[in-house]
Motif scaffolding. Sequence first.
Motif, PDB file in Angstrom:
ATOM      1  N   ARG A  12       0.821  -1.212   0.000  1.00  0.00           N
ATOM      2  CA  ARG A  12       0.000   0.000   0.000  1.00  0.00           C
ATOM      3  C   ARG A  12       0.854   1.261   0.000  1.00  0.00           C
ATOM      4  NH1 ARG A  12      -4.194   1.204   4.901  1.00  0.00           N
ATOM      5  NH2 ARG A  12      -5.018   3.188   4.191  1.00  0.00           N
ATOM      6  N   VAL A  13       0.612   2.150  -0.957  1.00  0.00           N
ATOM      7  CA  VAL A  13       1.296   3.435  -0.990  1.00  0.00           C
ATOM      8  C   VAL A  13       0.707   4.324   0.099  1.00  0.00           C
ATOM      9  CG1 VAL A  13       1.690   5.517  -2.351  1.00  0.00           C
ATOM     10  CG2 VAL A  13       1.912   3.277  -3.423  1.00  0.00           C
ATOM     11  N   GLY A  14       1.582   4.971   0.861  1.00  0.00           N
ATOM     12  CA  GLY A  14       1.128   5.825   1.956  1.00  0.00           C
ATOM     13  C   GLY A  14       1.019   5.115   3.279  1.00  0.00           C
ATOM     14  N   GLY A  15       1.450   3.868   3.344  1.00  0.00           N
ATOM     15  CA  GLY A  15       1.359   3.113   4.591  1.00  0.00           C
ATOM     16  C   GLY A  15       2.130   3.764   5.727  1.00  0.00           C
ATOM     17  N   ASP A  16       3.305   4.332   5.420  1.00  0.00           N
ATOM     18  CA  ASP A  16       4.095   4.986   6.467  1.00  0.00           C
ATOM     19  C   ASP A  16       3.371   6.216   7.013  1.00  0.00           C
ATOM     20  OD1 ASP A  16       6.077   3.121   6.195  1.00  0.00           O
ATOM     21  OD2 ASP A  16       7.417   4.394   5.016  1.00  0.00           O
ATOM     22  N   ILE A  17       2.679   6.938   6.135  1.00  0.00           N
ATOM     23  CA  ILE A  17       1.919   8.111   6.576  1.00  0.00           C
ATOM     24  C   ILE A  17       0.777   7.682   7.483  1.00  0.00           C
ATOM     25  CG2 ILE A  17       0.374   9.949   5.797  1.00  0.00           C
ATOM     26  CD1 ILE A  17       2.123  10.257   3.319  1.00  0.00           C
ATOM     27  N   VAL A  18       0.046   6.669   7.076  1.00  0.00           N
ATOM     28  CA  VAL A  18      -1.108   6.201   7.854  1.00  0.00           C
ATOM     29  C   VAL A  18      -0.679   5.773   9.257  1.00  0.00           C
ATOM     30  CG1 VAL A  18      -2.894   4.422   8.008  1.00  0.00           C
ATOM     31  CG2 VAL A  18      -2.427   5.533   5.814  1.00  0.00           C
ATOM     32  N   SER A  19       0.471   5.115   9.350  1.00  0.00           N
ATOM     33  CA  SER A  19       0.925   4.595  10.651  1.00  0.00           C
ATOM     34  C   SER A  19       1.792   5.581  11.434  1.00  0.00           C
ATOM     35  CB  SER A  19       1.704   3.291  10.435  1.00  0.00           C
ATOM     36  OG  SER A  19       2.875   3.529   9.674  1.00  0.00           O
ATOM     37  N   ASP A  20       1.932   6.817  10.922  1.00  0.00           N
ATOM     38  CA  ASP A  20       2.739   7.848  11.596  1.00  0.00           C
ATOM     39  C   ASP A  20       4.202   7.448  11.748  1.00  0.00           C
ATOM     40  OD1 ASP A  20       0.455   9.463  11.939  1.00  0.00           O
ATOM     41  OD2 ASP A  20      -0.026   8.522  13.853  1.00  0.00           O
ATOM     42  N   LYS A  21       4.706   6.642  10.822  1.00  0.00           N
ATOM     43  CA  LYS A  21       6.097   6.187  10.916  1.00  0.00           C
ATOM     44  C   LYS A  21       7.031   7.375  10.709  1.00  0.00           C
ATOM     45  CE  LYS A  21       9.258   2.626   9.230  1.00  0.00           C
ATOM     46  NZ  LYS A  21       9.540   2.105  10.577  1.00  0.00           N
ATOM     47  N   LYS A  22       8.004   7.486  11.572  1.00  0.00           N
ATOM     48  CA  LYS A  22       8.960   8.594  11.492  1.00  0.00           C
ATOM     49  C   LYS A  22      10.015   8.274  10.436  1.00  0.00           C
ATOM     50  CE  LYS A  22       8.253  10.020  16.294  1.00  0.00           C
ATOM     51  NZ  LYS A  22       7.312   8.961  16.719  1.00  0.00           N
TER      52      LYS A  22
END
Length: 325
Positions: free
Chosen positions: A224-234
């Motif tokens: 999934r594109v944007g997965g890091d954004i969704v999970s607030d990954k730093k």
Amino acid sequence: MDLSVFSGALTAALADLQYGQSPQELYEPIRYSMSMGGKRIRPLLTLLGAQLFTDRWQTVALKPALAVEVFHNFTLLHDDIMDQAPLRRGQPTVHVKWNPNTAILSGDVMLVRAYELLFDIEPALLPELLRRFSQTAAEVCEGQQLDMNFETEARVSIAQYLDMIRLKTAVLLGFALELGARLGGASPQDADHLRRFGTDIGLAFQLRDDLLDVYGDAATFGKRVGGDIVSDKKTYLLLTALEAANETQKATLSQWMGLNSPETAEAKVRAVTAVYDQLQVRPRTEALINDYFQDALAHLDAVQAPAARKAPLRALALQLMEREN
């Protein structure tokens, strides 16, 4: 020599690798984990490091290359437990398919097998390379712990993030090349240049992964594109945005942080990506990736080996930097 020669040798050797038979509940998860595929970048680097200096790369470096791959998969198996990840490469993770206790124990055996695969290294090199392997293994664990720490730390600097990905991802790529080079007869100076080449490529590789998570094509990225954004990954992208943002942009980012429900996911990705676009986060990230890549090539150029022998390694580095998944 074409990269397929090295990858073919690896594939055949991995297919023949034995981990143990009984109890089946201990060894079947290992065979399952090792059969899940992947790019096999790290053992490939070990073979390419050796062939820079010797035509006997299969004899001297193939089993140690397998050690690097088994160790890498051990770290993934344990990482999946810590992350409670349901899937790895599209397949159920070991702790889901079996249970967490089995996954922990199978991972422990993988680490033991990784060391055993190094035992055939010539006696003159074995103590030094075992120390370097142990040091690298500890650094990978340090990087994983820092990554977990960052999940709950309110403030993480860009320098801290870059050090974390150096430890968690890059040092093993650097060691894989250093190992192959030393097995092939490289001087300590050339082996160090290759270690630094691998480390810089590893940093660029992880930053590229951060970038693709936001700006990749969902059809080719493989997740999934944007997965890091969704999970607030730093990630580097988020930390760069937080550092450069004005008050309005910081308020927008703060508004979306912590909103992780499926209902808000698409809107969150659009809103945060819009802030990234305003702050030119993508070209900033691409510039840093290029800096690491150019530093890596400078180290490769400094290695005292024929250009023809360097060609496969240079080709692999270009593939990693141009990848879309």
